[in-house]
Design a protein around this motif. Structure first.
Motif, mmCIF file in Angstrom:
data_model
loop_
_atom_site.group_PDB
_atom_site.id
_atom_site.type_symbol
_atom_site.label_atom_id
_atom_site.label_comp_id
_atom_site.label_asym_id
_atom_site.label_seq_id
_atom_site.Cartn_x
_atom_site.Cartn_y
_atom_site.Cartn_z
ATOM 1 N N ALA A 118 50.034 17.032 35.314
ATOM 2 C CA ALA A 118 48.866 17.893 35.142
ATOM 3 C C ALA A 118 48.627 18.684 36.420
ATOM 4 O O ALA A 118 48.599 18.128 37.518
ATOM 5 N N LYS A 119 48.487 19.986 36.272
ATOM 6 C CA LYS A 119 48.239 20.879 37.408
ATOM 7 C C LYS A 119 47.065 21.787 37.060
ATOM 8 O O LYS A 119 46.795 22.056 35.896
ATOM 9 N N VAL A 120 46.399 22.269 38.100
ATOM 10 C CA VAL A 120 45.340 23.253 37.909
ATOM 11 C C VAL A 120 45.600 24.400 38.883
ATOM 12 O O VAL A 120 45.991 24.185 40.032
ATOM 13 N N GLU A 121 45.440 25.624 38.393
ATOM 14 C CA GLU A 121 45.574 26.805 39.242
ATOM 15 C C GLU A 121 44.169 27.218 39.640
ATOM 16 O O GLU A 121 43.336 27.490 38.781
ATOM 17 N N ILE A 122 43.903 27.214 40.949
ATOM 18 C CA ILE A 122 42.589 27.613 41.439
ATOM 19 C C ILE A 122 42.728 28.907 42.224
ATOM 20 O O ILE A 122 43.824 29.255 42.674
ATOM 21 N N ALA A 123 41.604 29.606 42.376
ATOM 22 C CA ALA A 123 41.646 30.891 43.075
ATOM 23 C C ALA A 123 40.453 31.027 44.000
ATOM 24 O O ALA A 123 39.335 30.629 43.656
ATOM 25 N N LEU A 124 40.716 31.589 45.160
ATOM 26 C CA LEU A 124 39.646 32.022 46.040
ATOM 27 C C LEU A 124 39.203 33.373 45.499
ATOM 28 O O LEU A 124 40.031 34.271 45.305
ATOM 29 N N ALA A 125 37.918 33.505 45.193
ATOM 30 C CA ALA A 125 37.451 34.701 44.513
ATOM 31 C C ALA A 125 36.145 35.211 45.116
ATOM 32 O O ALA A 125 35.399 34.459 45.744
ATOM 33 N N ARG A 126 35.909 36.495 44.901
ATOM 34 C CA ARG A 126 34.660 37.133 45.322
ATOM 35 C C ARG A 126 34.020 37.707 44.070
ATOM 36 O O ARG A 126 34.683 38.367 43.270
ATOM 37 N N GLY A 127 32.750 37.459 43.880
ATOM 38 C CA GLY A 127 32.045 37.897 42.686
ATOM 39 C C GLY A 127 32.022 39.404 42.543
ATOM 40 O O GLY A 127 31.888 40.139 43.521
ATOM 41 N N LYS A 128 32.172 39.872 41.304
ATOM 42 C CA LYS A 128 32.112 41.306 41.027
ATOM 43 C C LYS A 128 30.674 41.706 40.725
ATOM 44 O O LYS A 128 29.911 40.946 40.152
ATOM 45 N N LYS A 129 30.339 42.912 41.091
ATOM 46 C CA LYS A 129 29.063 43.491 40.704
ATOM 47 C C LYS A 129 29.207 44.030 39.282
ATOM 48 O O LYS A 129 30.305 44.191 38.770
ATOM 49 N N GLU A 130 28.106 44.347 38.649
ATOM 50 C CA GLU A 130 28.130 44.825 37.262
ATOM 51 C C GLU A 130 28.947 46.112 37.129
ATOM 52 O O GLU A 130 29.724 46.268 36.194
ATOM 53 N N TYR A 131 28.805 47.022 38.094
ATOM 54 C CA TYR A 131 29.561 48.277 38.011
ATOM 55 C C TYR A 131 31.050 48.049 38.213
ATOM 56 O O TYR A 131 31.869 48.785 37.671
ATOM 57 N N THR A 136 36.487 48.015 35.833
ATOM 58 C CA THR A 136 37.697 47.292 35.440
ATOM 59 C C THR A 136 37.979 47.474 33.960
ATOM 60 O O THR A 136 39.123 47.714 33.557
ATOM 61 N N LEU A 137 36.939 47.354 33.135
ATOM 62 C CA LEU A 137 37.113 47.548 31.691
ATOM 63 C C LEU A 137 37.572 48.963 31.382
ATOM 64 O O LEU A 137 38.432 49.181 30.517
ATOM 65 N N ARG A 138 37.000 49.958 32.090
ATOM 66 C CA ARG A 138 37.375 51.349 31.873
ATOM 67 C C ARG A 138 38.841 51.583 32.233
ATOM 68 O O ARG A 138 39.573 52.249 31.494
ATOM 69 N N GLU A 139 39.271 51.025 33.380
ATOM 70 C CA GLU A 139 40.670 51.169 33.794
ATOM 71 C C GLU A 139 41.608 50.515 32.780
ATOM 72 O O GLU A 139 42.654 51.071 32.447
ATOM 73 N N LYS A 140 41.235 49.350 32.286
ATOM 74 C CA LYS A 140 42.052 48.644 31.300
ATOM 75 C C LYS A 140 42.167 49.461 30.015
ATOM 76 O O LYS A 140 43.244 49.590 29.429
#
Length: 159
Positions: A118-131, A136-140
């Motif tokens: 069993a493994k888990v992939e973790i990430a160091l992350a920074r929260g996104k603002k609403e904009y 990101t959705l628009r680019e996608k």
């Protein structure tokens, strides 16, 4: 009994990639009880509210829901207990210093079996603002539209 090979995905946290900018990822082992492993082998887990906290130079996975094993007895585990992550000391120290910066957190991205472990992939992350989320959705969406247009042009050229 044949040894398992490859990677078998159990649970994925798709919302994390939507809510956070992923800065760095790590693969960690997990300290689990026997009934937790059996429950995970049934493909039952949720990473939705999960996060990683570092206490006394040890990494702990909190709020990951692994339901109780259906055939378990009094030895069954509690569903949302904290679980120790197995990482190298240098990685833990690096994560600890980075996560103390403003706006940074450590989130689980995926839970899987790799060669039977069993493994888990973790990430160091920074929260996104609403904009940021909207951008990101628009680019996608734009990328998807251009791919569709390109494939339509290729189909017309072949015909």
């Amino acid at each position: 009994m044949a040894k398992e090979k490859g990677r078998k995905l159990i649970a994925q946290n798709k919302k994390a990639r939507h809510d956070y900018h992923i800065l760095d990822t790590y693969e960690c082992g997990l300290v689990l009880m026997g009934t937790e492993v059996k429950s995970l082998r049934q493909g039952r887990a949720s990473l939705a509210d999960g996060f990683v906290q570092i206490d006394d130079h040890e990494a702990w996975l909190h709020n990951v829901h692994v339901p109780e094993y259906s055939q378990g007895t009094w030895t069954n585990h509690s569903a949302r207990r904290k679980r120790k992550l197995l990482m190298h000391r240098e990685e833990i120290d690096k994560l600890e210093s980075k996560s103390q910066e403003t706006g940074h957190t450590i989130v689980p991205l995926a839970l899987y079996f790799k060669d039977g472990r069993a493994k888990v992939e973790i990430a160091l992350a920074r929260g996104k603002k609403e904009y940021d989320k909207r951008q990101t959705l628009r680019e996608k969406q734009d990328r998807r539209e251009t791919d569709r247009a390109m494939s339509a042009v290729r189909r017309r050229q072949r015909a």
